[in-house]
Design a protein around this motif. Structure first.
Motif, PDB file in Angstrom:
ATOM      1  N   HIS A  36     -15.734  -4.220   9.235  1.00  0.00           N
ATOM      2  CA  HIS A  36     -15.316  -2.897   9.679  1.00  0.00           C
ATOM      3  C   HIS A  36     -16.218  -2.328  10.758  1.00  0.00           C
ATOM      4  CE1 HIS A  36     -18.331  -2.221   6.617  1.00  0.00           C
ATOM      5  NE2 HIS A  36     -18.443  -0.968   6.971  1.00  0.00           N
ATOM      6  N   GLU A  37     -17.221  -3.108  11.210  1.00  0.00           N
ATOM      7  CA  GLU A  37     -18.079  -2.613  12.272  1.00  0.00           C
ATOM      8  C   GLU A  37     -18.199  -3.597  13.430  1.00  0.00           C
ATOM      9  OE1 GLU A  37     -21.769  -1.101  10.953  1.00  0.00           O
ATOM     10  OE2 GLU A  37     -20.858   0.464   9.746  1.00  0.00           O
ATOM     11  N   GLU A 337     -22.483  -2.415  -3.456  1.00  0.00           N
ATOM     12  CA  GLU A 337     -21.407  -1.612  -4.018  1.00  0.00           C
ATOM     13  C   GLU A 337     -21.098  -0.392  -3.168  1.00  0.00           C
ATOM     14  OE1 GLU A 337     -19.666  -2.694  -6.575  1.00  0.00           O
ATOM     15  OE2 GLU A 337     -20.973  -4.451  -6.648  1.00  0.00           O
ATOM     16  N   TYR A 338     -22.094   0.111  -2.459  1.00  0.00           N
ATOM     17  CA  TYR A 338     -21.871   1.304  -1.639  1.00  0.00           C
ATOM     18  C   TYR A 338     -20.834   1.062  -0.544  1.00  0.00           C
ATOM     19  CZ  TYR A 338     -26.109   3.194  -3.848  1.00  0.00           C
ATOM     20  OH  TYR A 338     -27.035   3.663  -4.748  1.00  0.00           O
ATOM     21  N   GLY A 339     -20.784  -0.161  -0.054  1.00  0.00           N
ATOM     22  CA  GLY A 339     -19.838  -0.480   1.004  1.00  0.00           C
ATOM     23  C   GLY A 339     -18.392  -0.519   0.544  1.00  0.00           C
ATOM     24  N   LYS A 340     -18.172  -0.490  -0.762  1.00  0.00           N
ATOM     25  CA  LYS A 340     -16.817  -0.559  -1.317  1.00  0.00           C
ATOM     26  C   LYS A 340     -16.282   0.798  -1.750  1.00  0.00           C
ATOM     27  CE  LYS A 340     -18.174  -5.062  -3.213  1.00  0.00           C
ATOM     28  NZ  LYS A 340     -18.420  -5.827  -4.474  1.00  0.00           N
ATOM     29  N   MET A 341     -17.107   1.843  -1.612  1.00  0.00           N
ATOM     30  CA  MET A 341     -16.738   3.141  -2.154  1.00  0.00           C
ATOM     31  C   MET A 341     -15.884   3.967  -1.200  1.00  0.00           C
ATOM     32  SD  MET A 341     -20.249   4.397  -4.016  1.00  0.00           S
ATOM     33  CE  MET A 341     -20.884   3.538  -5.463  1.00  0.00           C
ATOM     34  N   LYS A 342     -15.029   4.796  -1.784  1.00  0.00           N
ATOM     35  CA  LYS A 342     -14.264   5.779  -1.031  1.00  0.00           C
ATOM     36  C   LYS A 342     -15.188   6.937  -0.650  1.00  0.00           C
ATOM     37  CE  LYS A 342     -10.307   3.632  -1.681  1.00  0.00           C
ATOM     38  NZ  LYS A 342      -9.577   2.997  -0.578  1.00  0.00           N
ATOM     39  N   SER A 343     -14.737   7.724   0.311  1.00  0.00           N
ATOM     40  CA  SER A 343     -15.585   8.772   0.876  1.00  0.00           C
ATOM     41  C   SER A 343     -16.136   9.735  -0.161  1.00  0.00           C
ATOM     42  CB  SER A 343     -14.815   9.549   1.940  1.00  0.00           C
ATOM     43  OG  SER A 343     -14.626   8.767   3.086  1.00  0.00           O
ATOM     44  N   MET A 344     -15.283  10.266  -1.027  1.00  0.00           N
ATOM     45  CA  MET A 344     -15.747  11.274  -1.974  1.00  0.00           C
ATOM     46  C   MET A 344     -16.826  10.715  -2.893  1.00  0.00           C
ATOM     47  SD  MET A 344     -13.656  13.570  -4.775  1.00  0.00           S
ATOM     48  CE  MET A 344     -12.465  14.085  -3.561  1.00  0.00           C
ATOM     49  N   GLN A 345     -16.635   9.500  -3.361  1.00  0.00           N
ATOM     50  CA  GLN A 345     -17.619   8.879  -4.236  1.00  0.00           C
ATOM     51  C   GLN A 345     -18.915   8.600  -3.479  1.00  0.00           C
ATOM     52  OE1 GLN A 345     -16.463   5.081  -5.854  1.00  0.00           O
ATOM     53  NE2 GLN A 345     -18.010   5.140  -7.482  1.00  0.00           N
ATOM     54  N   LEU A 346     -18.784   8.132  -2.237  1.00  0.00           N
ATOM     55  CA  LEU A 346     -19.961   7.815  -1.443  1.00  0.00           C
ATOM     56  C   LEU A 346     -20.773   9.065  -1.118  1.00  0.00           C
ATOM     57  CD1 LEU A 346     -21.453   5.472  -0.136  1.00  0.00           C
ATOM     58  CD2 LEU A 346     -20.114   5.853   1.939  1.00  0.00           C
ATOM     59  N   MET A 347     -20.103  10.182  -0.839  1.00  0.00           N
ATOM     60  CA  MET A 347     -20.819  11.420  -0.564  1.00  0.00           C
ATOM     61  C   MET A 347     -21.618  11.869  -1.786  1.00  0.00           C
ATOM     62  SD  MET A 347     -20.412  12.172   2.591  1.00  0.00           S
ATOM     63  CE  MET A 347     -20.344  10.400   2.916  1.00  0.00           C
TER      64      MET A 347
END
Length: 465
Positions: A36-37, A337-347
């Motif tokens: 994705h980058e 695992e952080y790379g698999k998270m949705k925005s709300m969870q990651l925030m």
């Protein structure tokens, strides 16, 4: 109408700013292989505050992010962000294989904008442990973690420093620290993610770490830090607390766990960090030392959380028990695992990491606007009910407790930021010269290479730069 749409799209794309950096597995540290980058020609717009406020504390919440810039170059969006919502620092990944001149000009422009905005010096960072000379101690060719090579001295893997100590004492360690600090300072990099304090007891740290021996590692890493102190205006960042050598596996792929509870083994892996902290205090250089945490889990300290979100490790062990007073920076917040998270969870992860004691969160540029706005919403108390629920689930605290802890951490962390940045001068003040960095250390590099040429493993000598 189509022309208007295209014009608008061009404006949006030119305002988006995506960056990335990485500090883990050797191969992945040098390859821009995150799907994705890969297409990194997009740039994140400067944060648009939805609730403009004269509250200076609220405005400074952007300081808590070390924002990754994929390609080196002067980016208009970053200049705008520094003017209106400045990050704590900028980390250059060097995806365009830039040379010293372009790096210097980029830092100069950003540093001048910070001064024009009445800011303390920004932190300018890159991964820079060494390893451009690819030969590893086992005779293979292994990429190192040295982001810039054009105009800079090519350095050996840090493991060679430990090997050299048997015959040369700390001479190669001193030269390694001197070359890194002086060459990087000459282009304005004042916050390099440098040589690790991990022990060379697992695959990921075999070439990157100095030695399996905690005494050798501690002595060498302290000598490297001493050169940074002598160079001045540059902060030494070491990693990965509390010792990645205790683990197995790759934190890029997911959570790895250190299972040992043996006090003697744990102390051995903490020793280099502890000795650096003591050395910083005895030399009045507490704020010139910064420590990066790992995303690994350590059952001996906290069986429920990875270090990044573990107050028992970051606050209780590092800051209180070990009396560390400098900036604590996270490893890249897109790993595992952080790379698999949705925005709300990651925030909620970002906020929880900050509550746990992290002062500087290393994030991709695409997350900067979102992250600053989220922190401001927590500050304002304006999260939605769904966002509050996700956050309290992550912190394990009530909403009121989360807010109270957040306010206390803001005061603590801003003090650490302001104090550290007051100890260094703005880079544009001292990087007016365009001299090639490697020319500044030619005599030291000659001796460095002389030692390396005499270190032979399996009949192979390291190449000279």
């Amino acid at each position: 109408m189509n022309k208007l749409k295209l014009s608008f799209l061009g404006f949006i794309l030119s305002a988006i700013y995506l960056l990335t950096a990485c500090t883990g597995n050797l191969a992945k540290d040098l390859e821009t292989d995150r799907d994705h980058e890969k297409d990194s020609d997009f740039y994140l717009a400067a944060v648009e505050d939805q609730n403009a406020s004269p509250d200076l504390i609220r405005k400074k919440l952007s300081y808590f992010f070390l924002v990754e810039q994929f390609n080196v170059g002067i980016n208009g969006s970053m200049l705008a962000a520094i003017k209106s919502n400045p990050p704590g620092g900028i980390l250059f990944w060097n995806g365009n294989n830039a040379d010293a001149t372009l790096l210097r000009e980029s830092v100069r422009a950003y540093s001048q904008q910070a001064e024009a905005s009445n800011l303390n010096p920004l932190l300018f960072s890159t991964d820079y442990e060494g390893g451009a000379l690819h030969q590893s101690p086992n005779g293979t060719k292994t990429p190192g973690v040295q982001r810039f090579t054009k105009g800079f001295s090519s350095l050996a893997h840090p493991r060679w420093l430990g090997i050299s100590m048997k015959e040369y004492g700390t001479e190669l360690c001193i030269l390694h620290g001197k070359i890194i600090s002086q060459e990087l300072k000459s282009v304005g990099i004042n916050y390099p993610l440098s040589v690790v304090s991990d022990l060379a007891t697992q695959t990921l740290t075999f070439a990157r770490a100095i030695s399996k021996n905690p005494e050798e590692t501690s002595l060498c890493i302290t000598k490297i830090f001493e050169q940074f102190i002598k160079t001045k205006d540059i902060i030494f960042v070491t990693k990965h607390f509390p010792g990645l050598g205790l683990t197995k596996g790759d934190t890029h792929e997911g959570t790895v766990t250190a299972t040992t509870t043996d006090e003697e083994i744990l102390s051995a892996h903490l020793k280099p960090f502890a000795d650096l902290i003591r050395f910083s205090k005895s030399n009045a250089a507490e704020k010139l030392l910064s420590i990066m945490t790992t995303h690994a889990k350590f059952l001996a300290y906290d069986g429920d959380h990875v270090t990044t979100e573990a107050p028992k490790i970051v606050t209780e062990l590092l800051k209180k028990k070990m009396s560390f007073e400098g900036l604590v920076v996270s490893d890249a917040m897109w790993m595992g695992e952080y790379g698999k998270m949705k925005s709300m969870q990651l925030m909620s992860v970002y906020l929880n990491s900050f509550l746990s004691g992290i002062d500087l969160l290393m994030i991709p540029g695409v997350r900067f606007a979102e992250s600053v706005n989220y922190f401001r919403k927590v500050y304002d108390g304006s999260l939605t009910a769904e966002e509050k629920e996700a956050l309290t689930d992550r912190t394990g605290l009530s909403w009121q407790e989360t807010q109270e802890k957040f306010m206390a951490r803001i005061a603590q962390s801003l003090n650490a930021h302001d104090t550290a940045r007051s100890k260094i001068k703005a880079p544009h003040i001292y990087i007016q010269k365009s001299e090639t960095p490697s020319n500044l250390t030619s005599a030291d590099r000659a001796r460095y290479n002389e030692i390396l040429s005499q270190l032979s493993i399996h009949g192979n000598s390291l190449q000279k730069d």
